[in-house]
Motif scaffolding. Sequence first.
Motif, PDB file in Angstrom:
ATOM      1  N   LEU A   1       0.297  -1.328  -0.382  1.00 24.40           N
ATOM      2  CA  LEU A   1       0.154  -0.074  -0.201  1.00 24.40           C
ATOM      3  C   LEU A   1       0.741   1.013   0.317  1.00 24.40           C
ATOM      4  N   ALA A   2       1.827   1.221   0.748  1.00 25.30           N
ATOM      5  CA  ALA A   2       2.979   2.395   1.260  1.00 25.30           C
ATOM      6  C   ALA A   2       3.341   2.355  -0.482  1.00 25.30           C
ATOM      7  N   GLU A   3       4.093   1.426  -1.442  1.00 20.98           N
ATOM      8  CA  GLU A   3       4.527   1.521  -1.849  1.00 20.98           C
ATOM      9  C   GLU A   3       3.913   2.109  -3.954  1.00 20.98           C
ATOM     10  N   GLN A   4       2.740   1.304  -3.413  1.00 24.57           N
ATOM     11  CA  GLN A   4       1.670   1.328  -4.932  1.00 24.57           C
ATOM     12  C   GLN A   4       0.922   2.569  -4.495  1.00 24.57           C
ATOM     13  N   PRO A   5       0.960   3.862  -6.145  1.00 30.75           N
ATOM     14  CA  PRO A   5       0.291   4.467  -6.261  1.00 30.75           C
ATOM     15  C   PRO A   5      -1.394   4.785  -6.191  1.00 30.75           C
ATOM     16  N   GLY A   6      -1.972   5.555  -6.115  1.00 31.06           N
ATOM     17  CA  GLY A   6      -3.533   5.627  -5.670  1.00 31.06           C
ATOM     18  C   GLY A   6      -3.746   6.109  -4.390  1.00 31.06           C
ATOM     19  N   GLY A   7      -5.348   5.500  -4.049  1.00 32.82           N
ATOM     20  CA  GLY A   7      -5.847   5.113  -2.885  1.00 32.82           C
ATOM     21  C   GLY A   7      -7.287   5.074  -3.501  1.00 32.82           C
ATOM     22  N   ARG A   8      -8.526   5.619  -2.055  1.00 32.44           N
ATOM     23  CA  ARG A   8      -9.498   5.283  -2.824  1.00 32.44           C
ATOM     24  C   ARG A   8     -10.007   6.566  -1.566  1.00 32.44           C
ATOM     25  N   LEU A   9     -10.492   7.804  -2.257  1.00 32.67           N
ATOM     26  CA  LEU A   9     -11.186   8.605  -1.951  1.00 32.67           C
ATOM     27  C   LEU A   9     -12.695   8.795  -1.644  1.00 32.67           C
ATOM     28  N   ILE A  10     -13.040   8.885  -0.194  1.00 30.71           N
ATOM     29  CA  ILE A  10     -14.433   8.782   0.233  1.00 30.71           C
ATOM     30  C   ILE A  10     -15.056  10.387   0.247  1.00 30.71           C
ATOM     31  N   VAL A  11     -15.632  10.641  -0.746  1.00 33.18           N
ATOM     32  CA  VAL A  11     -15.864  12.579  -0.083  1.00 33.18           C
ATOM     33  C   VAL A  11     -17.773  12.261   0.324  1.00 33.18           C
ATOM     34  N   GLY A  12     -18.506  12.811   1.286  1.00 32.84           N
ATOM     35  CA  GLY A  12     -19.465  13.339   1.617  1.00 32.84           C
ATOM     36  C   GLY A  12     -20.010  14.993   1.391  1.00 32.84           C
ATOM     37  N   ALA A  13     -20.937  15.478   1.567  1.00 36.91           N
ATOM     38  CA  ALA A  13     -21.039  16.999   0.455  1.00 36.91           C
ATOM     39  C   ALA A  13     -22.624  16.940   1.277  1.00 36.91           C
ATOM     40  N   SER A  14     -22.819  18.460   1.646  1.00 42.44           N
ATOM     41  CA  SER A  14     -24.252  18.500   0.867  1.00 42.44           C
ATOM     42  C   SER A  14     -24.673  18.417  -0.219  1.00 42.44           C
ATOM     43  N   ASN A  15     -26.311  19.523  -0.136  1.00 39.73           N
ATOM     44  CA  ASN A  15     -26.620  19.513  -1.468  1.00 39.73           C
ATOM     45  C   ASN A  15     -25.745  19.922  -2.414  1.00 39.73           C
ATOM     46  N   THR A  16     -25.778  21.137  -2.602  1.00 36.70           N
ATOM     47  CA  THR A  16     -25.159  22.415  -3.386  1.00 36.70           C
ATOM     48  C   THR A  16     -23.699  21.821  -3.577  1.00 36.70           C
ATOM     49  N   ILE A  17     -22.943  21.578  -2.773  1.00 40.02           N
ATOM     50  CA  ILE A  17     -21.718  21.509  -3.132  1.00 40.02           C
ATOM     51  C   ILE A  17     -21.112  20.397  -3.492  1.00 40.02           C
ATOM     52  N   GLY A  18     -22.448  19.231  -3.159  1.00 39.02           N
ATOM     53  CA  GLY A  18     -22.447  17.798  -3.822  1.00 39.02           C
ATOM     54  C   GLY A  18     -22.795  18.076  -5.303  1.00 39.02           C
ATOM     55  N   THR A  19     -23.397  19.310  -5.817  1.00 37.57           N
ATOM     56  CA  THR A  19     -24.277  19.049  -7.048  1.00 37.57           C
ATOM     57  C   THR A  19     -23.288  20.221  -8.499  1.00 37.57           C
TER      58      THR A  19
ATOM     59  N   PHE B   1      -9.861  16.263 -10.872  1.00 35.95           N
ATOM     60  CA  PHE B   1      -8.597  15.234  -9.616  1.00 35.95           C
ATOM     61  C   PHE B   1      -8.330  13.939 -10.353  1.00 35.95           C
ATOM     62  N   ARG B   2      -9.426  12.918 -10.714  1.00 34.82           N
ATOM     63  CA  ARG B   2      -9.096  11.724 -11.239  1.00 34.82           C
ATOM     64  C   ARG B   2      -8.435  11.509 -12.518  1.00 34.82           C
ATOM     65  N   GLN B   3      -8.428  13.037 -13.409  1.00 40.19           N
ATOM     66  CA  GLN B   3      -7.824  12.851 -14.154  1.00 40.19           C
ATOM     67  C   GLN B   3      -6.626  12.858 -14.962  1.00 40.19           C
ATOM     68  N   GLU B   4      -6.103  13.701 -13.438  1.00 38.67           N
ATOM     69  CA  GLU B   4      -4.395  13.700 -12.939  1.00 38.67           C
ATOM     70  C   GLU B   4      -3.795  12.161 -12.257  1.00 38.67           C
ATOM     71  N   GLN B   5      -4.968  11.803 -11.474  1.00 37.73           N
ATOM     72  CA  GLN B   5      -4.784  11.233 -10.610  1.00 37.73           C
ATOM     73  C   GLN B   5      -5.857   9.920 -11.056  1.00 37.73           C
ATOM     74  N   PRO B   6      -5.331   9.208 -11.963  1.00 43.57           N
ATOM     75  CA  PRO B   6      -5.907   7.268 -12.551  1.00 43.57           C
ATOM     76  C   PRO B   6      -6.184   6.162 -11.607  1.00 43.57           C
ATOM     77  N   ASN B   7      -5.185   6.779 -10.463  1.00 46.65           N
ATOM     78  CA  ASN B   7      -5.031   5.308  -9.762  1.00 46.65           C
ATOM     79  C   ASN B   7      -5.652   5.833  -8.920  1.00 46.65           C
ATOM     80  N   VAL B   8      -6.168   6.958  -8.663  1.00 43.39           N
ATOM     81  CA  VAL B   8      -7.203   6.981  -7.010  1.00 43.39           C
ATOM     82  C   VAL B   8      -8.837   6.863  -7.509  1.00 43.39           C
ATOM     83  N   ALA B   9      -8.999   5.534  -6.412  1.00 41.96           N
ATOM     84  CA  ALA B   9     -11.016   5.482  -6.988  1.00 41.96           C
ATOM     85  C   ALA B   9     -11.598   6.609  -6.561  1.00 41.96           C
ATOM     86  N   VAL B  10     -12.702   6.889  -6.450  1.00 43.27           N
ATOM     87  CA  VAL B  10     -13.649   7.860  -6.434  1.00 43.27           C
ATOM     88  C   VAL B  10     -14.842   8.238  -5.996  1.00 43.27           C
ATOM     89  N   SER B  11     -15.243   7.894  -4.800  1.00 40.98           N
ATOM     90  CA  SER B  11     -16.749   7.719  -4.319  1.00 40.98           C
ATOM     91  C   SER B  11     -17.690   8.966  -3.790  1.00 40.98           C
TER      92      SER B  11
END
Length: 299
Positions: A85-103, A113-123
């Motif tokens: 895990l320490a050596e491999q790039p990327g990871g998982r980014l799990i974010v919560g947001a209220s309506n206006t910011i999230g939309t 961000f995902r385009q710049e960091q394709p190894n990071v999974a985003v939710s």
Amino acid sequence: MNLHHLSIFHAIAEAGSITASAERLHISQPALSRELRTFEERLGVVLFERHAKGMRLTQAGEVLHDYATRLFELEQAAEAAMRNLAEQPGGRLIVGASNTIGTYVLPRVLTAFRQEQPNVAVSLFVGNTEQVMQGVQDMRFMLGFIEGPMRMEGLHTATFKTDEIIPVVAPQHVFARQPVIDCSLLAHQMLLMREPGSGTRELIVDLLRQQGIDSRMTMEFGNTEALKQAAISGGGIAWLPRISIVNELQSGQLQELGLACLRLRRPLKVVTREKAYQEPHVTQFLGFLHTQVVTEPAY
């Protein structure tokens, strides 16, 4: 069970003698023998038969050796997993947001961000402020984004952007082309509002009362997008976050009213757990968010 003593026992069992295991562990033979005796006394069993050619496991020693071998193999596997895990790039980014910011804010930023960091999974989870804060506190979300006030201990907020809530109408509205409007005239206009219980609605109602306006001509909508569409259709005067109507203002579908007395500014905040460790990709995203926000055109 003392894991230090267990590791000494396992080393002796693997090496077959006190001398060989002492060299492997860089411990003197007398010290190693004392540690082993202490371990046997605590367990209440004899682990080795001692003879001239070395150490032979007793029945109790064989049973313990099997457990110790599995335990230390699991330890090695855990170390290897952490190393990967320490050596491999990327990871998982799990974010919560209220309506206006999230939309209206995060979808664009997360995509970039995902385009710049394709190894990071985003939710991304979109809910109300309380749900977002609870998710951060429960460690379901690595980051939270809210517009409203925070009311939970153990969380930290930092403002990353400021937004306005502004009154708008469709271009055909009678107020559309008036540069300055007397606030008292709103008492006779249809007002488009969020549903009761909405924090934005409470702010607007308080502002209206401060101006002595208690209009009963209202229509209510359960979310920002429905409220926006009603305003575009000419339903009346609506208060909307500026970040949610940038395109509509530019295209002329909506026009901002000259009601300086009825504007609100509010901070948009990122929520984290106090003193919590942040994965490298989470810290990286926060830096990326800052670059995206500061490069946006001013309102």
